[in-house]
Design a protein around this motif. Structure first.
Motif, PDB file in Angstrom:
ATOM      1  N   ALA A   1      29.200  49.603  30.024  1.00 32.28           N
ATOM      2  CA  ALA A   1      28.792  49.114  28.706  1.00 32.28           C
ATOM      3  C   ALA A   1      28.351  50.258  27.795  1.00 32.28           C
ATOM      4  N   ARG A   2      27.787  51.322  28.380  1.00 28.24           N
ATOM      5  CA  ARG A   2      27.321  52.452  27.583  1.00 28.24           C
ATOM      6  C   ARG A   2      28.429  53.454  27.267  1.00 28.24           C
ATOM      7  N   ALA A   3      29.541  53.347  27.969  1.00 28.83           N
ATOM      8  CA  ALA A   3      30.622  54.318  27.777  1.00 28.83           C
ATOM      9  C   ALA A   3      31.182  54.229  26.360  1.00 28.83           C
ATOM     10  N   ARG A   4      31.524  55.383  25.815  1.00 28.98           N
ATOM     11  CA  ARG A   4      32.020  55.439  24.439  1.00 28.98           C
ATOM     12  C   ARG A   4      33.538  55.524  24.397  1.00 28.98           C
ATOM     13  N   PHE A   5      34.184  54.973  25.385  1.00 24.88           N
ATOM     14  CA  PHE A   5      35.647  54.957  25.388  1.00 24.88           C
ATOM     15  C   PHE A   5      36.123  53.594  25.886  1.00 24.88           C
ATOM     16  N   PRO A   6      37.348  53.209  25.529  1.00 24.52           N
ATOM     17  CA  PRO A   6      37.880  51.938  26.016  1.00 24.52           C
ATOM     18  C   PRO A   6      38.201  52.011  27.502  1.00 24.52           C
ATOM     19  N   VAL A   7      38.110  50.863  28.170  1.00 22.57           N
ATOM     20  CA  VAL A   7      38.334  50.786  29.612  1.00 22.57           C
ATOM     21  C   VAL A   7      39.350  49.688  29.904  1.00 22.57           C
ATOM     22  N   VAL A   8      40.256  49.957  30.851  1.00 20.79           N
ATOM     23  CA  VAL A   8      41.166  48.931  31.353  1.00 20.79           C
ATOM     24  C   VAL A   8      40.904  48.772  32.847  1.00 20.79           C
ATOM     25  N   MET A   9      40.547  47.553  33.246  1.00 18.39           N
ATOM     26  CA  MET A   9      40.286  47.259  34.648  1.00 18.39           C
ATOM     27  C   MET A   9      41.594  46.892  35.355  1.00 18.39           C
ATOM     28  N   LEU A  10      41.783  47.440  36.553  1.00 23.27           N
ATOM     29  CA  LEU A  10      42.943  47.105  37.373  1.00 23.27           C
ATOM     30  C   LEU A  10      42.527  46.125  38.466  1.00 23.27           C
ATOM     31  N   GLU A  11      43.125  44.938  38.459  1.00 20.61           N
ATOM     32  CA  GLU A  11      42.909  43.920  39.492  1.00 20.61           C
ATOM     33  C   GLU A  11      41.449  43.448  39.569  1.00 20.61           C
ATOM     34  N   ARG A  12      40.739  43.521  38.461  1.00 18.08           N
ATOM     35  CA  ARG A  12      39.338  43.117  38.467  1.00 18.08           C
ATOM     36  C   ARG A  12      38.984  42.414  37.156  1.00 18.08           C
TER      37      ARG A  12
ATOM     38  N   ALA B   1      36.216  46.249  27.835  1.00 19.48           N
ATOM     39  CA  ALA B   1      37.176  46.319  28.935  1.00 19.48           C
ATOM     40  C   ALA B   1      38.311  45.316  28.775  1.00 19.48           C
ATOM     41  N   GLY B   2      39.566  45.801  28.940  1.00 20.09           N
ATOM     42  CA  GLY B   2      40.721  44.943  29.090  1.00 20.09           C
ATOM     43  C   GLY B   2      41.052  44.837  30.572  1.00 20.09           C
ATOM     44  N   ALA B   3      42.091  44.091  30.931  1.00 19.07           N
ATOM     45  CA  ALA B   3      42.398  43.879  32.341  1.00 19.07           C
ATOM     46  C   ALA B   3      43.902  43.769  32.568  1.00 19.07           C
ATOM     47  N   VAL B   4      44.349  44.353  33.698  1.00 17.15           N
ATOM     48  CA  VAL B   4      45.723  44.196  34.164  1.00 17.15           C
ATOM     49  C   VAL B   4      45.649  43.804  35.633  1.00 17.15           C
ATOM     50  N   THR B   5      46.356  42.759  36.002  1.00 18.99           N
ATOM     51  CA  THR B   5      46.330  42.293  37.388  1.00 18.99           C
ATOM     52  C   THR B   5      47.676  41.711  37.764  1.00 18.99           C
ATOM     53  N   ALA B   6      47.963  41.683  39.057  1.00 19.84           N
ATOM     54  CA  ALA B   6      49.134  40.957  39.554  1.00 19.84           C
ATOM     55  C   ALA B   6      48.797  39.471  39.586  1.00 19.84           C
ATOM     56  N   ASN B   7      49.826  38.633  39.510  1.00 20.08           N
ATOM     57  CA  ASN B   7      49.603  37.186  39.489  1.00 20.08           C
ATOM     58  C   ASN B   7      49.435  36.678  40.925  1.00 20.08           C
ATOM     59  N   HIS B   8      48.296  37.002  41.519  1.00 19.79           N
ATOM     60  CA  HIS B   8      48.046  36.633  42.915  1.00 19.79           C
ATOM     61  C   HIS B   8      47.918  35.123  43.082  1.00 19.79           C
ATOM     62  N   TYR B   9      47.488  34.441  42.046  1.00 20.14           N
ATOM     63  CA  TYR B   9      47.390  32.980  42.136  1.00 20.14           C
ATOM     64  C   TYR B   9      48.766  32.369  42.388  1.00 20.14           C
ATOM     65  N   GLU B  10      49.734  32.696  41.549  1.00 23.39           N
ATOM     66  CA  GLU B  10      51.077  32.129  41.706  1.00 23.39           C
ATOM     67  C   GLU B  10      51.714  32.576  43.012  1.00 23.39           C
ATOM     68  N   GLY B  11      51.490  33.840  43.401  1.00 27.32           N
ATOM     69  CA  GLY B  11      52.069  34.329  44.645  1.00 27.32           C
ATOM     70  C   GLY B  11      51.564  33.554  45.842  1.00 27.32           C
ATOM     71  N   THR B  12      50.245  33.331  45.894  1.00 23.09           N
ATOM     72  CA  THR B  12      49.668  32.597  47.022  1.00 23.09           C
ATOM     73  C   THR B  12      50.038  31.123  46.959  1.00 23.09           C
TER      74      THR B  12
ATOM     75  N   SER C   1      44.303  40.712  28.329  1.00 23.55           N
ATOM     76  CA  SER C   1      44.671  40.717  29.739  1.00 23.55           C
ATOM     77  C   SER C   1      46.184  40.634  29.899  1.00 23.55           C
ATOM     78  N   ILE C   2      46.702  41.344  30.892  1.00 26.64           N
ATOM     79  CA  ILE C   2      48.136  41.353  31.191  1.00 26.64           C
ATOM     80  C   ILE C   2      48.313  41.047  32.670  1.00 26.64           C
ATOM     81  N   GLN C   3      49.315  40.218  33.001  1.00 27.27           N
ATOM     82  CA  GLN C   3      49.617  39.903  34.389  1.00 27.27           C
ATOM     83  C   GLN C   3      50.996  40.419  34.768  1.00 27.27           C
ATOM     84  N   VAL C   4      51.070  41.069  35.923  1.00 26.32           N
ATOM     85  CA  VAL C   4      52.336  41.509  36.501  1.00 26.32           C
ATOM     86  C   VAL C   4      52.810  40.419  37.466  1.00 26.32           C
ATOM     87  N   PRO C   5      54.081  40.010  37.402  1.00 24.15           N
ATOM     88  CA  PRO C   5      54.539  38.895  38.233  1.00 24.15           C
ATOM     89  C   PRO C   5      54.594  39.236  39.721  1.00 24.15           C
TER      90      PRO C   5
END
Length: 354
Positions: A154-165, A172-183, A338-342
């Motif tokens: 929260a204190r960081a002065r730069f943008p953040v992208v979370m992977l799988e979280r 913070a933005g987010a990129v994750t695989a579509n684990h819901y659909e896969g399972t 947020s972005i999802q990878v299939p």
């Protein structure tokens, strides 16, 4: 805290040697060089008491920061940080490669650091990238609810992208695989084959991947008016341990009513599951159907080859870098995105009809 009389003699020694240094300021104030830098650059994450000590030391020594360094403050470093949790996980190598290919073409240097699943190390790395004037950060946090790590973000002065979280941080933005659909697809496939006692061996509820997998699993049962057996849900935060798959499979196969199929959803799990089955004389797929995730040479080359939920770690890294570049272009508009990878269910020979 006041400085001792002995400390007042330091400037005379400094004058004899020449211009005082930042190291001498840090020693006199009893802080790190990085803390002196944060005070001089007016970065807010320094306590008032520490800030006062540093300024007092600067006054005593008569130290002046480098004009060149001051002029550089606020300029883009063309550097992106990447913090990941596990050096032994080959998925991260693919993610890093995907991010690097995008960022290098855009003129950025990607600098990586491993936290070894230690939140305190994550805080240190976030602070380090801040000190080094990083333009942005790609991050796979160990514990999504860790207060100190979230505060550092929260204190960081730069943008953040979370992977799988997922984290509750505005920048913070987010990129994750579509684990819901896969399972969901994998569980449906096993139910279609007549399996009702399906075991889920997976990570816990403290990260997005584990939650999405559990939701996909239970939703597949719910679609058919069924409920999975609680005794077959083997969910734990220690999934990264190599022995976890072996231990949980041994427990499952020892139940009075053992599962007829196992979803082993985690990179570290497959070898242990196969070892437990071999030790018990359990044949795949005749006695037990098996699906895993994170396609690997082991899953492809073992006999019979194992059905997998496949997704591209390279694409995860690539999409994270692209999203970060978008956020860098809109420095005043860091709303959540947020972005999802299939994911794709790849059928092989490890599943059979009851």
């Amino acid at each position: 805290m006041s400085l001792s009389d002995d400390s007042l003699m330091i400037p005379h020694a400094a004058e004899e040697r020449g211009r005082p240094t930042v190291r001498e300021v840090a020693q006199l104030a009893g802080v790190s060089i990085g803390t002196v830098s944060r005070v001089v650059n007016e970065i807010p994450n320094v306590s008032p008491a520490v800030r006062a000590k540093v300024r007092e030391a600067i006054g005593i020594l008569g130290w002046k920061p480098s004009t060149v360094a001051q002029n550089m403050r606020g300029q883009a470093s063309r550097m992106i940080g990447f913090i990941f949790s596990d050096l032994e996980n080959p998925l991260y190598a693919s993610m890093i490669k995907g991010a690097e290919d995008v960022l290098t073409q855009a003129g950025y240097l990607l600098v990586v650091g491993s936290s070894n699943d230690r939140p305190e190390q994550e805080c240190s790395l976030i602070e380090l990238f801040g000190q080094r004037q990083a333009d942005g950060l790609i991050f796979t946090i160990t514990d999504e609810n860790h207060a100190e790590v979230l505060d550092s973000l929260a204190r960081a002065r730069f943008p953040v992208v979370m992977l799988e979280r997922d984290v509750n941080v505005a920048t913070a933005g987010a990129v994750t695989a579509n684990h819901y659909e896969g399972t969901l697809s994998a569980t449906r496939h096993l139910l279609d084959l007549g399996h009702l006692r399906i075991a889920l061996v997976s990570g816990g509820r403290h990260n997005r991947v584990g939650r999405d997998r559990l939701r996909g699993f239970t939703d597949a049962y719910r679609e058919r008016g069924l409920t999975p057996s609680p005794s077959l849900l083997r969910i734990d935060e220690r999934i990264a341990e190599d022995a976890f798959g072996l231990r949980q499979t041994q427990i499952l196969l020892s139940l009075p009513q053992p599962p007829t199929a196992i979803l082993a959803l985690g990179r570290h799990l497959l070898r242990g599951v196969l070892s437990a089955c071999r030790a018990r004389g359990v044949r795949i797929p005749q006695d037990l159907s098996l699906i895993t995730t994170n396609d690997s040479e082991l899953a492809e080359l073992v006999q019979p080859a194992v059905t997998v939920i496949r997704y591209s770690a390279y694409e995860l890294g690539r999409e994270a870098a692209l999203l970060l570049l978008q956020r860098l272009e809109r420095r005043n508009d860091w709303h959540f995105s947020s972005i999802q990878v299939p994911t794709k269910l790849v059928l092989r020979q490890s599943c059979a009809r009851i």
